[in-house]
Enzyme design. Structure first.
Site, PDB file in Angstrom:
ATOM      1  N   ARG A  76       0.835  -1.196   0.000  1.00  0.00           N
ATOM      2  CA  ARG A  76       0.000   0.000   0.000  1.00  0.00           C
ATOM      3  C   ARG A  76       0.870   1.246   0.000  1.00  0.00           C
ATOM      4  NH1 ARG A  76      -5.103  -0.837   4.137  1.00  0.00           N
ATOM      5  NH2 ARG A  76      -5.967  -2.726   3.176  1.00  0.00           N
ATOM      6  N   ARG A 113      10.600   6.975   3.659  1.00  0.00           N
ATOM      7  CA  ARG A 113      10.693   8.433   3.713  1.00  0.00           C
ATOM      8  C   ARG A 113      11.423   8.911   4.964  1.00  0.00           C
ATOM      9  NH1 ARG A 113       4.613   9.675   3.141  1.00  0.00           N
ATOM     10  NH2 ARG A 113       5.268  11.827   3.547  1.00  0.00           N
ATOM     11  N   ASP A 123       1.258   5.494   0.187  1.00  0.00           N
ATOM     12  CA  ASP A 123       0.596   6.641   0.800  1.00  0.00           C
ATOM     13  C   ASP A 123       0.194   7.663  -0.247  1.00  0.00           C
ATOM     14  OD1 ASP A 123       0.903   5.593   3.347  1.00  0.00           O
ATOM     15  OD2 ASP A 123       2.797   6.640   3.711  1.00  0.00           O
ATOM     16  N   TYR A 141      12.040   0.378  -3.859  1.00  0.00           N
ATOM     17  CA  TYR A 141      11.616   1.762  -4.061  1.00  0.00           C
ATOM     18  C   TYR A 141      12.789   2.606  -4.540  1.00  0.00           C
ATOM     19  CZ  TYR A 141       7.153   1.217  -1.528  1.00  0.00           C
ATOM     20  OH  TYR A 141       5.895   0.849  -1.128  1.00  0.00           O
TER      21      TYR A 141
END
Length: 284
Positions: A61, A212, A63, A124
């Site tokens: 999932r 992040r 954001d 990522y």
């Protein structure tokens, strides 16, 4: 969440990508907010002329504001629906979906496949530039501007200390009942010829805000506000440090999800469902 479709259903794997700029994340939300899951499920219901909404299960999932180039999901469709629409489903979805989300392939999944629990890693990329003039306007939705010069060598030295299996509680937003133990398989940064620094981050799974937060810590090292040993000390402390900023989402893209060979899917699913503890951890 089963690893096999129910009798009379076919499990279908979807490979997809999206620009997250105008989405409130992947997962459906109350209040009518626009989400990737909501758009795809709506399109599936329309093109298959179904009264039922067939729910998607996703590898990871994302954001609000986070992009995906190599996202994976699965959906269980009735055998009759799949038989009727299989050959034209991809093209019909292309005609129904908004332009900021695309499905690139739809195919029957192998036995035991679960988009979430079968995954062995997610990769990522986070992109940032320290150019004094800012971000190329054509890339502004995918690259963060950091207004201090960045030392990529120092950032890589700091990143190396974070690799391996750890409790990443210091870099995660806690969720009730969820573990924050993860195996960080890769974390490295490269400055391209265009000056954009791309951080590659790969782990077996990520907890909320982990990528992040890690990037936020490395930026503080890169611009000289902290030494290369600081991110590792934060990790070892095991608690959130107010100096670790969760960087903005638009620089982050889910690039790829990795799965084992078909014969290893069932074992991987069992392993992924086990709540993890670190070696030597006590019971209390």
């Amino acid at each position: 969440m089963s690893d096999e479709a129910a009798d009379g259903f076919v499990r279908v794997r979807l490979d997809l990508s999206y620009d997250g700029s105008d989405f409130s994340g992947w997962a459906k939300q109350a209040g009518g907010r626009r989400t990737v899951q909501g758009e795809i499920e709506s399109a599936l219901r329309t093109v298959t002329r179904s009264e039922t909404t067939y729910e998607l299960t996703v590898a990871g999932r994302t954001d609000a504001g986070v992009h995906a180039r190599g996202q994976v999901a699965h959906v269980d469709l009735p055998e009759s629906v799949w038989a009727e629409h299989e050959e034209k489903l991809l093209k019909r979805l292309a005609g129904r979906l908004p332009k900021d989300v695309r499905v690139w392939s739809v195919a029957p999944a192998p036995s035991g496949f679960n988009a979430r629990f079968s995954a062995v890693w997610r990769r990522y990329a986070y992109r940032v530039t320290d150019h004094p003039g800012g971000v190329d306007p054509l890339l502004r939705g995918h690259v963060l501007w950091h207004d201090w010069p960045l030392d990529v060598e120092a950032m890589n030295a700091a990143a190396a200390e974070l690799l391996g299996e750890h409790d990443f509680a210091a870099y995660c937003k806690r969720r009730e009942g969820a573990t924050t133990i993860r195996t960080l398989q890769a974390l490295s940064l490269v400055r391209g010829d265009d000056g954009i620094i791309t951080a590659t981050v790969r782990a077996d799974a990520f907890c909320h805000n982990m990528v992040r937060s890690l990037i936020g810590a490395l930026l503080f090292v890169g611009d000289g506000h902290r030494g290369p040993d600081w991110p590792g000390k934060v990790l070892a402390a095991g608690v959130r440090d107010s100096a670790v900023h969760v960087v903005r989402p638009h620089g982050l893209t889910l690039e790829e999800v990795g799965y084992p060979a078909d014969e290893l899917l069932a074992a991987r699913n069992r392993e992924a469902r086990n709540k993890r503890t670190l070696p030597g951890a006590g019971c209390c």
